[in-house]
Design an enzyme around this catalytic site. Sequence first.
Site, PDB file in Angstrom:
ATOM      1  N   GLY A 248       0.815  -1.214   0.000  1.00  0.00           N
ATOM      2  CA  GLY A 248       0.000   0.000   0.000  1.00  0.00           C
ATOM      3  C   GLY A 248       0.846   1.261   0.000  1.00  0.00           C
ATOM      4  N   ASP A 249       1.936   1.245   0.774  1.00  0.00           N
ATOM      5  CA  ASP A 249       2.868   2.387   0.782  1.00  0.00           C
ATOM      6  C   ASP A 249       3.477   2.575  -0.604  1.00  0.00           C
ATOM      7  OD1 ASP A 249       2.417   2.355   3.565  1.00  0.00           O
ATOM      8  OD2 ASP A 249       4.123   1.028   3.877  1.00  0.00           O
TER       9      ASP A 249
END
Length: 305
Positions: A248-249
């Site tokens: 997600g990052d």
Amino acid sequence: MIYTITVNPSIDYVVQLPHMTLGSVNRLAHTAKLPGGKGINVSQILNELAQPNIALGFLGGFTGTFISTALTAKGLTSRFTTIADDTRINVKIHADAETELNGAGPQITATEIDQFYQELAQLTPADVVVMSGSLAPSLPDSFYYDIIQKVKAAGANFVIDTTGEALKKTLPSQPLVVKPNNHELAAYYDTTFNSQADIIAAGQRMLAAGAQHVLISMAGDGGLLITPDHVYFSPAPKGHVINSVGAGDSMIGGFVGTFAKTHDAVESFRYGLACGSATAFSEDIATRAKIDEILPLIKIENLTN
């Protein structure tokens, strides 16, 4: 310039063993010590995309020194604020099941917070500030909100990777992009989704509440980008998922880093998906080579045509 903020970084001490027996001595098959933190992950992806960025946050003690040295070795530019207390250690146990033992985080004083704010004193309208990860317990609940006010006063953009009530408070300040997954989005609106149309409708509500762009990740079902004028869908590329930590990052890093160069939301979506998938298909944060391998697999469809 893009600034990433990791206020509660860690040394992630990753240990692997075939089986763990509680109450007994266990012999480890493999160990690794890694600099951990969501903003740090975003900075690593920005580096892979050759997008200038500076990593900010708080580091202290021998653990903080380890992280600072590791980031320098990775080629990251950082200006972490030095604190008196030790940066935390998180233990990640990979055995029969995955178990995490996460430290709460250091004590950060009012003076140290003021020193950190000095790093944001030179923000310009061309800058983006990315805030990711949990707050150290000693920081006020309003810490991210206070940063957002400084960002908005400078005319800069911001991204905050958060959920629930914290996200609700930031939406009126018009974040550049928000990135809930479909489960987080359903929880945010206290509902369930029965179709992709339901997910899109919820994303459009988030857009109407203030977000400039809404990215919705749906794991194996692909991803959505919602803009004021269009809705875009991309199926998930095929590959073997090795590590979902940091995916997600990486998606945020790919979107923000590309948008800073192009101001093209669709191209930023494409890179965001490629970076997120490349990390998921890697043992650590994705390299540029892996991102370039995945990029041709990303197909985007305009659902509003």
